[in-house]
Design an enzyme around this catalytic site. Structure first.
Site, PDB file in Angstrom:
ATOM      1  N   GLU A   1      -8.633   8.881   6.594  1.00 30.65           N
ATOM      2  CA  GLU A   1      -8.877   7.465   6.324  1.00 30.65           C
ATOM      3  C   GLU A   1      -9.964   7.269   5.268  1.00 30.65           C
ATOM      4  O   GLU A   1      -9.930   6.296   4.524  1.00 30.65           O
ATOM      5  CB  GLU A   1      -9.287   6.732   7.611  1.00 30.65           C
ATOM      6  CG  GLU A   1      -8.150   6.544   8.584  1.00 30.65           C
ATOM      7  CD  GLU A   1      -7.081   5.605   8.047  1.00 30.65           C
ATOM      8  OE1 GLU A   1      -7.446   4.567   7.466  1.00 30.65           O
ATOM      9  OE2 GLU A   1      -5.888   5.911   8.199  1.00 30.65           O
TER      10      GLU A   1
ATOM     11  N   GLU B   1       0.857  -1.185   0.000  1.00 31.33           N
ATOM     12  CA  GLU B   1       0.000   0.000   0.000  1.00 31.33           C
ATOM     13  C   GLU B   1       0.888   1.228   0.000  1.00 31.33           C
ATOM     14  O   GLU B   1       1.871   1.277   0.739  1.00 31.33           O
ATOM     15  CB  GLU B   1      -0.853   0.119   1.297  1.00 31.33           C
ATOM     16  CG  GLU B   1      -1.983  -0.832   1.429  1.00 31.33           C
ATOM     17  CD  GLU B   1      -2.805  -0.594   2.720  1.00 31.33           C
ATOM     18  OE1 GLU B   1      -2.552   0.391   3.437  1.00 31.33           O
ATOM     19  OE2 GLU B   1      -3.687  -1.416   2.989  1.00 31.33           O
TER      20      GLU B   1
ATOM     21  N   GLU C   1     -13.700   5.657   1.015  1.00 26.61           N
ATOM     22  CA  GLU C   1     -14.549   4.675   1.701  1.00 26.61           C
ATOM     23  C   GLU C   1     -15.176   5.302   2.945  1.00 26.61           C
ATOM     24  O   GLU C   1     -14.492   5.552   3.927  1.00 26.61           O
ATOM     25  CB  GLU C   1     -13.711   3.448   2.083  1.00 26.61           C
ATOM     26  CG  GLU C   1     -13.155   2.699   0.880  1.00 26.61           C
ATOM     27  CD  GLU C   1     -12.100   1.678   1.277  1.00 26.61           C
ATOM     28  OE1 GLU C   1     -12.441   0.677   1.941  1.00 26.61           O
ATOM     29  OE2 GLU C   1     -10.926   1.881   0.939  1.00 26.61           O
TER      30      GLU C   1
ATOM     31  N   LYS D   1     -14.764   3.764   6.713  1.00 28.72           N
ATOM     32  CA  LYS D   1     -13.474   3.483   7.366  1.00 28.72           C
ATOM     33  C   LYS D   1     -13.405   4.298   8.648  1.00 28.72           C
ATOM     34  O   LYS D   1     -13.600   5.508   8.632  1.00 28.72           O
ATOM     35  CB  LYS D   1     -12.308   3.892   6.455  1.00 28.72           C
ATOM     36  CG  LYS D   1     -11.899   2.812   5.483  1.00 28.72           C
ATOM     37  CD  LYS D   1     -10.450   2.985   5.045  1.00 28.72           C
ATOM     38  CE  LYS D   1      -9.521   2.129   5.888  1.00 28.72           C
ATOM     39  NZ  LYS D   1      -8.102   2.452   5.697  1.00 28.72           N
TER      40      LYS D   1
END
Ligand SMILES: *[C@@H]1O[C@H](CO)[C@@H](O)[C@H](O)[C@H]1NC(C)=O
Ligand SMILES: *[C@@H]1O[C@H](CO)[C@@H](O)[C@H](O)[C@H]1NC(C)=O
Ligand SMILES: *[C@@H]1O[C@H](CO)[C@@H](O)[C@H](O)[C@H]1NC(C)=O
Ligand SMILES: *[C@@H]1O[C@H](CO)[C@@H](O)[C@H](O)[C@H]1NC(C)=O
Ligand SMILES: *[C@@H]1O[C@H](CO)[C@@H](O)[C@H](O)[C@H]1NC(C)=O
Ligand SMILES: *[C@@H]1O[C@H](CO)[C@@H](O)[C@H](O)[C@H]1NC(C)=O
Length: 466
Positions: free
Chosen positions: A333, A268, A324, A327
């Site tokens: 985040e 990542e 998202e 999250k």
């Protein structure tokens, strides 16, 4: 003299690593397809979008059969993940390992190019030490199952976070945390070496920079500096960006344990395109700059590598496909996506690295590259669920000292007597008391930071001052 010896020795190692790791692999940048959102496109639409980004691979955080089926017939190389929760059981039960692989991988392997089987996610950053020590035994069992079922193209690994390093600066001082170095990393490296797999690492210059923006140059973190360099006083290697520094710290740590040649895979990396008011540098301009520069570096021909491993290919997955909304944690985040949940791009990007920069539209200028200075309040965000809000209000009021006194009947902030108004007050009051000890303005996504003072008349909302 000692220094000379070290350099001579390390260049021998470099030659060895070039011949072992450099030749056979072509560069590829894939995408992390996280699914912690309640508004995301279907798997088949997502696969279309992934191909639109010209990704070469996809990493998912489970073995979702709908996604694996949707990836069937595409050239995308796929990484699937064994969930953290079952690692301990798998570590002592070959039947269970076989069952997991048989159910989750075997049915898709023929049509879907499953190439990486990652056991757990950032296990050594979690609190459950039992799982730490069961990690490598579970990986051995999963690998045994992979062999049993003849899945010969699948490499078994485990993605770790940078906090597995106890020391990372200067890069030559890179070493693993003492609580896991001998008991977990040594057997892990031995396993990865023996099976010719990769050391998968999640590496975020963003977090390193954001934790000390006064001492690290932003352009250096964005791989955008033309003139800033750092020379490691021990290795003599010269760095031009923070990503290389972080990767080499990992490489030096592996070397220290006797494994100088294990290939590194960036499991990542990414940069947030937005976040909370108190989060510096999270914006579209920086996210686009970082991700484009990473792609350019990783896809460059001839290969660039890092100062410790020049010319060596570095495969990678960019985090992430979508913003998202479910999250947990700080706002960043929920803002790592290349795409909004409706499928449109947050900014233009081509993961094949073939689009020249000059073809991209100008980016919106960043406004939060300096720390925010002033007051911030924590209030109810848009579209909050009323049942959940009532519970969060109760929770906030139960914390701290007199957190909700002003919204009691007769208090200065009782009117207007509404759930949203009371919850906003409670969130601000809670956060003002607890931010300094790690309290967040989150409340399961119900809360959001604002710089607009919600106070009125004699009702004063508590604030956080930065
Ligand atoms: C692990 O195994 C134990 C004993 O068989 C079982 O009770 C438990 O539910 C299992 N845990 C998971 C996460 O499957
Ligand atoms: C191992 O896992 C299998 C399949 O879940 C289960 O039937 C068996 O009881 C487990 N063995 C042990 C010793 O827990
Ligand atoms: C690097 O270049 C930038 C822009 O050209 C300039 O502002 C900066 O002072 C230079 N920094 C160093 C360390 O030379
Ligand atoms: C998609 O979502 C973004 C962010 O919410 C919005 O700005 C954009 O207009 C949307 N695009 C479409 C086509 O709905
Ligand atoms: C609202 O929150 C409650 C409690 O958290 C949950 O049970 C319910 O499903 C949620 N409703 C909606 C529409 O999301
Ligand atoms: C609440 O008051 C007690 C006693 O005065 C103090 O020790 C505690 O730190 C306070 N809590 C907060 C969150 O301010």
């Amino acid at each position: 003299m000692a220094r000379f010896t070290f350099l001579a020795f390390s260049s021998l190692l470099l030659l060895a690593s070039l011949s072992i790791t450099g030749a056979e692999m072509s560069a590829k940048v894939g995408i992390c397809y996280g699914q912690l959102g309640n508004n995301l496109p279907t798997p088949s639409k997502s696969v279309e979008l992934i191909q639109g980004l010209k990704a070469k691979g996809v990493k998912i955080y489970d073995a979702n059969p709908k996604i694996l089926a949707a990836l069937g017939g595409t050239p995308l190389q796929v990484s699937v993940m064994v969930p953290n929760e079952i690692i301990t059981n798998i570590s002592s039960n070959q039947t269970l390992a076989d069952q997991w692989v048989k159910t989750n991988v075997v049915p898709f392997y023929r049509k879907t190019r499953i190439r990486y089987l990652l056991v757990g996610n950032e296990i050594l950053s979690g609190p459950d030490k039992t799982t730490w020590f069961n990690l490598v035994p579970a990986m051995r069992r999963i690998r045994y199952s992979v062999k049993t079922f003849g899945l010969n193209k699948v490499k078994v690994g485990t993605p770790l976070a940078m906090d597995v390093l106890g020391s990372s600066f200067p890069p030559s001082s890179g070493s693993f945390r003492s609580d896991v170095s001998d008991k977990v990393l040594k057997p892990l490296l031995q396993f990865l070496d023996r099976t010719k797999s990769f050391f998968f690492i999640d590496v975020y210059p963003y977090f390193a920079w954001a934790s000390q923006p006064a001492s690290i140059n932003l352009d250096y973190a964005l791989l955008a500096s033309k003139n800033i360099t750092y020379t490691d006083p021990v290795s003599g290697l010269t760095y031009t960006n923070l990503l290389d520094q972080m990767l080499d710290a990992v490489i030096f740590a592996m070397k220290k344990l006797g494994y100088p040649n294990i290939r590194v895979f960036i499991a990542e990396t990414g940069w947030p395109n937005g976040g909370d008011v108190d989060q510096i540098g999270a914006n579209i301009y920086n996210a686009a700059t970082y991700n484009r520069n990473v792609v350019k570096k990783l896809m460059a021909k001839p290969k660039i590598g890092t100062p410790a491993r020049p010319g060596v290919v570095l495969p990678a997955f960019i985090f992430a496909l979508y913003n998202e909304n479910q999250k947990p944690g700080p706002g960043t985040e929920r803002h790592f996506g290349l795409l909004y949940p409706n499928g449109t791009r947050v900014y233009e990007i081509d993961l094949s690295g073939k689009t020249p920069e000059s073809e991209y539209e100008p980016l919106p200028k960043p406004t939060n590259n300096e720390p925010y200075k002033g007051k911030i309040w924590c209030v109810v965000g848009e579209g909050a669920n009323r049942t959940a809000l009532a519970a969060a209000l109760g929770y906030a009021c139960g914390q701290g000292n007199g957190t909700c006194d002003p919204i009691q009947p007769g208090g200065k902030c009782y009117e207007p007597n509404s759930l949203v108004h009371h919850a906003s007050f409670a969130f601000s009051s809670y956060w003002a008391q607890f931010r300094k000890v790690g309290g967040t303005c989150y409340f399961s996504g119900l809360a959001t930071q604002t710089i607009r003072d919600p106070s009125y008349g004699s009702c004063k909302f508590p604030s956080v001052t930065l």
